[in-house]
Design a protein around this motif. Structure first.
Motif, PDB file in Angstrom:
ATOM      1  N   MET A   1      38.155 -40.550 -32.243  1.00  0.00           N
ATOM      2  CA  MET A   1      37.382 -40.252 -33.434  1.00  0.00           C
ATOM      3  C   MET A   1      36.604 -41.491 -33.905  1.00  0.00           C
ATOM      4  O   MET A   1      35.459 -41.383 -34.307  1.00  0.00           O
ATOM      5  N   MET A   2      37.254 -42.664 -33.827  1.00  0.00           N
ATOM      6  CA  MET A   2      36.563 -43.901 -34.229  1.00  0.00           C
ATOM      7  C   MET A   2      35.424 -44.222 -33.279  1.00  0.00           C
ATOM      8  O   MET A   2      34.385 -44.706 -33.702  1.00  0.00           O
ATOM      9  N   LYS A   3      35.632 -43.935 -31.980  1.00  0.00           N
ATOM     10  CA  LYS A   3      34.564 -44.175 -31.009  1.00  0.00           C
ATOM     11  C   LYS A   3      33.360 -43.296 -31.313  1.00  0.00           C
ATOM     12  O   LYS A   3      32.222 -43.734 -31.216  1.00  0.00           O
ATOM     13  N   ASN A   4      33.624 -42.050 -31.690  1.00  0.00           N
ATOM     14  CA  ASN A   4      32.532 -41.136 -32.033  1.00  0.00           C
ATOM     15  C   ASN A   4      31.769 -41.620 -33.263  1.00  0.00           C
ATOM     16  O   ASN A   4      30.542 -41.546 -33.312  1.00  0.00           O
ATOM     17  N   ALA A   5      32.490 -42.109 -34.262  1.00  0.00           N
ATOM     18  CA  ALA A   5      31.846 -42.620 -35.477  1.00  0.00           C
ATOM     19  C   ALA A   5      31.003 -43.852 -35.154  1.00  0.00           C
ATOM     20  O   ALA A   5      29.876 -43.984 -35.645  1.00  0.00           O
ATOM     21  N   ALA A   6      31.534 -44.737 -34.322  1.00  0.00           N
ATOM     22  CA  ALA A   6      30.780 -45.937 -33.933  1.00  0.00           C
ATOM     23  C   ALA A   6      29.536 -45.549 -33.143  1.00  0.00           C
ATOM     24  O   ALA A   6      28.451 -46.103 -33.356  1.00  0.00           O
TER      25      ALA A   6
END
Length: 64
Positions: free
Chosen positions: A1-6
């Motif tokens: 999820m953090m990778k998607n936000a980044a």
């Protein structure tokens, strides 16, 4: 999820940079401080090389 936000933040930044660059004249005849400040995060000077880091996260190295 953090990778998607980044990834999404990078995508948005690239879109902003693309829109800004399309608004600029295609041929620059002199230094444009606004353009540099909008596109470049930092420039690191090494003994024989420059590292230019764009706000999009892209890094370019050039020999000097």
């Amino acid at each position: 999820m953090m990778k998607n936000a980044a990834r999404e933040r990078i995508r948005q930044r690239i879109e902003e940079m693309t829109k800004f660059s399309k608004e600029q004249p295609h041929l620059l005849k002199e230094y444009n401080d606004l353009l540099v400040r909008r596109l470049i995060e930092k420039i690191t000077i090494h003994e024989r090389q420059l590292t230019i880091e764009f706000k999009s996260g892209i890094k370019v190295k050039r020999k000097i």
